[in-house]
Design a protein around this motif. Structure first.
Motif, PDB file in Angstrom:
ATOM      1  N   ARG A   1      74.178  62.210 110.263  1.00  7.59           N
ATOM      2  CA  ARG A   1      73.719  63.143 111.335  1.00  7.59           C
ATOM      3  C   ARG A   1      72.431  62.627 111.865  1.00  7.59           C
ATOM      4  NH1 ARG A   1      74.095  69.037 109.288  1.00  7.59           N
ATOM      5  NH2 ARG A   1      73.805  70.180 111.024  1.00  7.59           N
ATOM      6  N   ARG A   2      71.558  62.587 112.579  1.00  4.04           N
ATOM      7  CA  ARG A   2      70.479  61.783 113.050  1.00  4.04           C
ATOM      8  C   ARG A   2      69.173  62.362 112.552  1.00  4.04           C
ATOM      9  NH1 ARG A   2      74.101  62.889 116.690  1.00  4.04           N
ATOM     10  NH2 ARG A   2      72.863  64.522 117.603  1.00  4.04           N
ATOM     11  N   LEU A   3      69.089  62.528 111.262  1.00  2.81           N
ATOM     12  CA  LEU A   3      67.872  63.115 110.723  1.00  2.81           C
ATOM     13  C   LEU A   3      66.884  62.026 110.351  1.00  2.81           C
ATOM     14  CD1 LEU A   3      69.179  65.957 108.441  1.00  2.81           C
ATOM     15  CD2 LEU A   3      68.136  66.130 110.677  1.00  2.81           C
ATOM     16  N   LEU A   4      65.608  62.331 110.524  1.00  2.00           N
ATOM     17  CA  LEU A   4      64.539  61.446 110.114  1.00  2.00           C
ATOM     18  C   LEU A   4      63.748  62.125 109.022  1.00  2.00           C
ATOM     19  CD1 LEU A   4      63.149  60.296 113.564  1.00  2.00           C
ATOM     20  CD2 LEU A   4      64.853  59.168 112.167  1.00  2.00           C
ATOM     21  N   LEU A   5      63.031  61.350 108.254  1.00  3.09           N
ATOM     22  CA  LEU A   5      62.207  61.889 107.192  1.00  3.09           C
ATOM     23  C   LEU A   5      60.955  62.532 107.774  1.00  3.09           C
ATOM     24  CD1 LEU A   5      61.916  61.994 104.123  1.00  3.09           C
ATOM     25  CD2 LEU A   5      60.694  59.838 104.249  1.00  3.09           C
ATOM     26  N   ALA A   6      60.642  63.755 107.384  1.00  3.73           N
ATOM     27  CA  ALA A   6      59.458  64.422 107.924  1.00  3.73           C
ATOM     28  C   ALA A   6      58.529  64.777 106.779  1.00  3.73           C
ATOM     29  CB  ALA A   6      59.855  65.682 108.662  1.00  3.73           C
ATOM     30  N   PRO A   7      57.197  64.820 107.044  1.00  2.00           N
ATOM     31  CA  PRO A   7      56.580  64.524 108.328  1.00  2.00           C
ATOM     32  C   PRO A   7      56.527  63.043 108.683  1.00  2.00           C
ATOM     33  CG  PRO A   7      54.920  65.143 106.747  1.00  2.00           C
ATOM     34  CD  PRO A   7      56.238  65.341 106.059  1.00  2.00           C
ATOM     35  N   ALA A   8      57.022  62.188 107.807  1.00  2.00           N
ATOM     36  CA  ALA A   8      57.065  60.770 108.170  1.00  2.00           C
ATOM     37  C   ALA A   8      57.915  60.550 109.412  1.00  2.00           C
ATOM     38  CB  ALA A   8      57.624  59.953 107.011  1.00  2.00           C
ATOM     39  N   ALA A   9      58.903  61.398 109.630  1.00  2.00           N
ATOM     40  CA  ALA A   9      59.731  61.280 110.828  1.00  2.00           C
ATOM     41  C   ALA A   9      58.885  61.370 112.087  1.00  2.00           C
ATOM     42  CB  ALA A   9      60.773  62.391 110.839  1.00  2.00           C
ATOM     43  N   LEU A  10      57.989  62.358 112.122  1.00  2.00           N
ATOM     44  CA  LEU A  10      57.132  62.509 113.279  1.00  2.00           C
ATOM     45  C   LEU A  10      56.155  61.349 113.379  1.00  2.00           C
ATOM     46  CD1 LEU A  10      56.278  66.296 112.966  1.00  2.00           C
ATOM     47  CD2 LEU A  10      58.044  65.246 114.366  1.00  2.00           C
TER      48      LEU A  10
ATOM     49  N   LEU B   1      71.331  60.379 107.917  1.00  5.41           N
ATOM     50  CA  LEU B   1      71.342  61.125 106.668  1.00  5.41           C
ATOM     51  C   LEU B   1      71.493  62.624 106.937  1.00  5.41           C
ATOM     52  CD1 LEU B   1      70.888  60.470 103.573  1.00  5.41           C
ATOM     53  CD2 LEU B   1      68.589  61.391 103.924  1.00  5.41           C
ATOM     54  N   PRO B   2      72.540  63.273 106.416  1.00  6.38           N
ATOM     55  CA  PRO B   2      72.726  64.711 106.653  1.00  6.38           C
ATOM     56  C   PRO B   2      71.800  65.532 105.763  1.00  6.38           C
ATOM     57  CG  PRO B   2      74.494  63.899 105.274  1.00  6.38           C
ATOM     58  CD  PRO B   2      73.664  62.692 105.646  1.00  6.38           C
ATOM     59  N   PRO B   3      71.510  66.783 106.152  1.00  7.47           N
ATOM     60  CA  PRO B   3      70.580  67.610 105.370  1.00  7.47           C
ATOM     61  C   PRO B   3      71.050  67.907 103.957  1.00  7.47           C
ATOM     62  CG  PRO B   3      71.621  68.883 107.118  1.00  7.47           C
ATOM     63  CD  PRO B   3      71.965  67.457 107.374  1.00  7.47           C
ATOM     64  N   ASP B   4      72.358  67.859 103.706  1.00  7.45           N
ATOM     65  CA  ASP B   4      72.812  68.128 102.345  1.00  7.45           C
ATOM     66  C   ASP B   4      72.600  66.947 101.412  1.00  7.45           C
ATOM     67  OD1 ASP B   4      74.801  66.443 103.228  1.00  7.45           O
ATOM     68  OD2 ASP B   4      76.437  67.882 102.999  1.00  7.45           O
ATOM     69  N   ARG B   5      72.051  65.858 101.951  1.00  8.95           N
ATOM     70  CA  ARG B   5      71.686  64.717 101.115  1.00  8.95           C
ATOM     71  C   ARG B   5      70.177  64.661 100.892  1.00  8.95           C
ATOM     72  NH1 ARG B   5      74.777  62.946  97.743  1.00  8.95           N
ATOM     73  NH2 ARG B   5      73.801  60.874  97.779  1.00  8.95           N
ATOM     74  N   MET B   6      69.488  65.740 101.266  1.00  7.51           N
ATOM     75  CA  MET B   6      68.060  65.882 101.001  1.00  7.51           C
ATOM     76  C   MET B   6      67.877  67.042 100.020  1.00  7.51           C
ATOM     77  SD  MET B   6      66.420  65.510 104.839  1.00  7.51           S
ATOM     78  CE  MET B   6      64.752  65.324 104.200  1.00  7.51           C
TER      79      MET B   6
END
Length: 346
Positions: free
Chosen positions: A10-19, A273-278
């Motif tokens: 899904r197009r998720l980035l790591l936050a706050p590192a994503a930002l 990475l989908p949210p269910d993998r975090m």
């Protein structure tokens, strides 16, 4: 609890590192940081801290958002982020700011220049005494994990960055939340907030009777819902990304500070990475310690539980389930890992 200090290497980035990855669009941002993202065989560890500093915050904002007049010059947020070597899992472990630790002898206080004897302290005072490098060393000592990269964000950058997210970020609650200290006043349901209200939300620890543990849960929920807002279209808008990047800068002088190229590399690796993998958790705690003169009330980690959590990460394995760790004497502090998908606001 202290482990032997690890060797540095899904197009998720790591936050706050994503930002923060978006700062790659800003010329000169993090220019002094390393340029190559490590790829450790047992996964990458990123320490993310939020600083309690009001530098750049206006008097009107301090009053409106109940920011108070005195900063602690310390870390209000500490999240140890583990990215698996296969880039198929992210585990985030929050470290409560009042965790008891021991600082070694012969380190120099960055504020006074005084060389300290060994002494006990709260983990959040590591930054106040020794800055970013000493904070990294303290976390490494307490967890037994190497910290490969480091990122810090203050009040000003937090508020301005959230304000750049088109339409704001969702926060939600099933019960009313009211905190006289931060001015937080939420009715049940979901609402979008800008930077000031977002800061009130992630700073609140008197609204739900869960103390700092409730604040940590809010911070973790905010991370996931920020990712969702970015995923909904902003990541594909270069103009908005450029505006967002201009508001958030990393720390150029920080030892092992993550660079723009590294952030973009990490974002690309985690894009699908989908949210269910975090998974989000708080380090297992035993309970409160007796008051210590000059230190105050502190939290003691559950030695066995913490060793299990960080031992799993050291082996690049998923976090242990809740039933594998003994309950805390503080019910609200009992170890309860949560999937990122369960934290997304409806």
């Amino acid at each position: 609890m202290n482990f032997p200090r690890p060797k540095r290497p899904r197009r998720l980035l790591l936050a706050p590192a994503a930002l923060a990855a978006l700062t790659a669009l800003v010329p000169g941002a993090l220019a002094a940081a390393p340029t190559e993202l490590p790829a450790p065989e047992q996964g990458l560890n990123l320490l993310v801290v939020g600083l309690d500093t009001r530098k750049g915050v206006t008097a009107e904002e301090k009053e409106r958002f109940r920011l108070g007049g005195k900063e602690c010059d310390c870390t209000d947020v500490m999240m140890l982020v583990h990215v698996s070597a296969a880039d198929d899992r992210v585990d985030v472990v929050s470290l409560p700011r009042d965790s008891l630790t021991s600082f070694p002898a012969d380190h120099r206080d960055r504020r006074t220049g005084k060389v300290h004897a060994a002494h006990q302290a709260k983990i959040n005072s590591a930054w106040a005494e020794g800055g970013s490098s000493f904070t990294v060393e303290t976390v490494e000592s307490m967890t037994g994990l190497p910290v490969h990269r480091y990122l810090e964000i203050d009040f000003r950058r937090f508020m301005d960055t959230v304000d750049r997210v088109d339409g704001g970020v969702s926060i939600c609650t099933a019960e009313p939340l009211k905190d006289p200290s931060t001015g937080l006043d939420l009715k049940p349901g979901t609402k979008r907030v800008g930077g000031g209200e977002a800061l009130q939300y992630v700073r609140s620890r008197k609204a739900d009777g869960q103390m700092d543990f409730g604040r940590i849960q809010k911070q973790q929920k905010f991370v996931v819902n920020t990712l969702e807002r970015l995923r909904e279209g902003m990541l594909d808008d270069p103009e908005q990304l450029m505006a967002l990047a201009a508001t958030l800068r990393g720390t150029a002088s920080a030892e092992r500070g993550i660079s723009p190229v590294e952030l973009l590399t990490l974002a690309g690796r985690l894009r699908e990475l989908p949210p269910d993998r975090m998974t989000f958790a708080t380090v297992p705690v035993r309970g409160f310690n007796p008051n210590i003169a000059g230190v105050g009330s502190t939290l003691g980690w559950d030695a066995e539980g913490a060793a299990e959590v960080f031992g799993r990460l050291r082996e690049d394995l998923p976090l242990p389930a809740a039933e594998e760790v003994a309950p805390s004497t503080i019910p609200v502090g009992t170890y309860r890992p949560a999937e990122g998908s369960s934290l997304i606001c409806p």
